[in-house]
Design an enzyme around this catalytic site. Sequence first.
Site, PDB file in Angstrom:
ATOM      1  CG  ASP A   1      58.189  48.644  69.818  1.00  0.00           C
ATOM      2  OD1 ASP A   1      59.322  48.227  70.125  1.00  0.00           O
ATOM      3  OD2 ASP A   1      57.221  47.889  69.617  1.00  0.00           O
TER       4      ASP A   1
ATOM      5  CD  GLN B   1      62.359  42.590  66.724  1.00  0.00           C
ATOM      6  OE1 GLN B   1      63.445  42.218  66.291  1.00  0.00           O
ATOM      7  NE2 GLN B   1      61.636  41.854  67.537  1.00  0.00           N
TER       8      GLN B   1
ATOM      9  CB  CYS C   1      52.723  39.888  68.918  1.00  0.00           C
ATOM     10  SG  CYS C   1      52.922  38.571  70.094  1.00  0.00           S
TER      11      CYS C   1
HETATM   12  N1  PMP Z   1      57.606  45.450  70.036  1.00  0.00           N
HETATM   13  C1  PMP Z   1      58.240  44.711  69.112  1.00  0.00           C
HETATM   14  C2  PMP Z   1      58.493  45.298  67.756  1.00  0.00           C
HETATM   15  C3  PMP Z   1      58.643  43.417  69.438  1.00  0.00           C
HETATM   16  O1  PMP Z   1      59.265  42.680  68.519  1.00  0.00           O
HETATM   17  C4  PMP Z   1      58.397  42.906  70.730  1.00  0.00           C
HETATM   18  C5  PMP Z   1      58.786  41.490  71.108  1.00  0.00           C
HETATM   19  N2  PMP Z   1      58.477  40.535  70.150  1.00  0.00           N
HETATM   20  C6  PMP Z   1      57.765  43.731  71.664  1.00  0.00           C
HETATM   21  C7  PMP Z   1      57.389  44.995  71.281  1.00  0.00           C
HETATM   22  C8  PMP Z   1      57.493  43.279  73.051  1.00  0.00           C
HETATM   23  O2  PMP Z   1      58.679  43.069  73.768  1.00  0.00           O
HETATM   24  P1  PMP Z   1      58.627  42.435  75.213  1.00  0.00           P
HETATM   25  O3  PMP Z   1      57.867  41.150  75.053  1.00  0.00           O
HETATM   26  O4  PMP Z   1      60.063  42.202  75.572  1.00  0.00           O
HETATM   27  O5  PMP Z   1      57.928  43.384  76.102  1.00  0.00           O
END
Ligand code: PMP
Length: 412
Positions: A207, A210, A371
């Site tokens: 992922d 960041q 989150c």
């Molecule tokens: N993974 C990480 C580490 C994030 O920081 C975020 C967004 N805060 C996401 C996934 C999700 O990204 P998106 O909302 O653009 O799908």
Amino acid sequence: MSNILTDTHIDVENIRKEFQVLHQEVNGKPLVYFDNAATNQKPQRVIDALVHYYQNDNANIHRGAHTLADRATAKFEETRKAVQAFIGANEAEEIIFTKGTSESINLVASSWGRKFLNEGDEVLISTMEHHSNIVPWQMICKERGATLKVMPINEAGEIILEEVEKLLSEKTKMVAVNHASNTLGTINPIEKLAKMAHAVGAKILVDGAQSTSHLEVNVKDLNVDFFASSAHKMYGPTGLGFLYGKRGILEKMPPYQGGGEMIKDVSFTETTYNDIPYKFEAGTPSIADVIAFKQAIDFINELGKENIAAYEQELLAYGTAQLMQIDRVRIIGTAKEKVSVISFEVEGIHHFDLGMWLDAKGIAVRTGHHCTQPLMDHYCIEGTTRASFAVYNTKSEIDTFVVALKDIITKF
Ligand code: PMP
């Protein structure tokens, strides 16, 4: 934009000229935007590209037999090539456009997971994952009878590799981990984790939400199987992202969604699917956003990822040193390698109140669990206040933030 760099340094005042949004007052004070880990601001060229597309080129892509459709298609595919080069992928076909990191991970969990996960298999994630890299795996593990396992972290917020070694086995089919944590800032040792995952025959998904606007990313050097990111965390439009996958793996995966674009032939009895990447891009995509995303990538490339990283590290060190000196402030996430994210608690002040009071002084930070609720549980806290920096932020903004914070702390 060649005049934006002075030697290897970032000319921040010049960069800020491209961001009209930064030049405003909020609650009577000059805006200090420190919520970049949630989404960063867009340079004027990105905004101009969106307008230009709708004013001049708007047409549906790929199946058009007219000039506008060809023009739109060519620009759309140019961005795919730009993403390929940006992350060092072998081929443009290995880049799939999605709504963002969340959709990219859901695509893999759903398509790859349904085909390759079976009863008794294991998926390994880390304690510091965003819900986007937890819930899709939880869902598919439940459906397929697989087990979700979690890599532990130390107090600083670093993955404990010796423990990962113990968790990996021939049952592990997927290791899904973030490149950098949105809450702690920790940069994870992806190259090592990829080697460890591959040694037991597992795939690795990263992922990169960041990392892509803060670090040098090369999917071949990292040797990852999947890499996901979001355009809106890279100075690009919202609701858009991409998934990188190695060709050999993507070709073995079934489609994620059915619809137009992802087919070669359809009858009522049978459908043959399109080649990658189109097999995974059902329906009309966000064409304008994809086209404008190219401008965001150009913006990063022109500044240079190394220069951006060096400058942001300066901001991180400067901000961390100042916060560490304030009484009642505790930084959550003290890994040796971090992106420019500082999460902290203030003893006796709830993060929601702190966020509100900072906003009253024109300072935008994010508060809450970011989150990452399981990570909050790990630290036995409900949430944090998070300041996250981008290339257009300045030390003087950090000074303003520190003065505001001290002022709030002395009053409450
Ligand atoms: N993974 C990480 C580490 C994030 O920081 C975020 C967004 N805060 C996401 C996934 C999700 O990204 P998106 O909302 O653009 O799908």
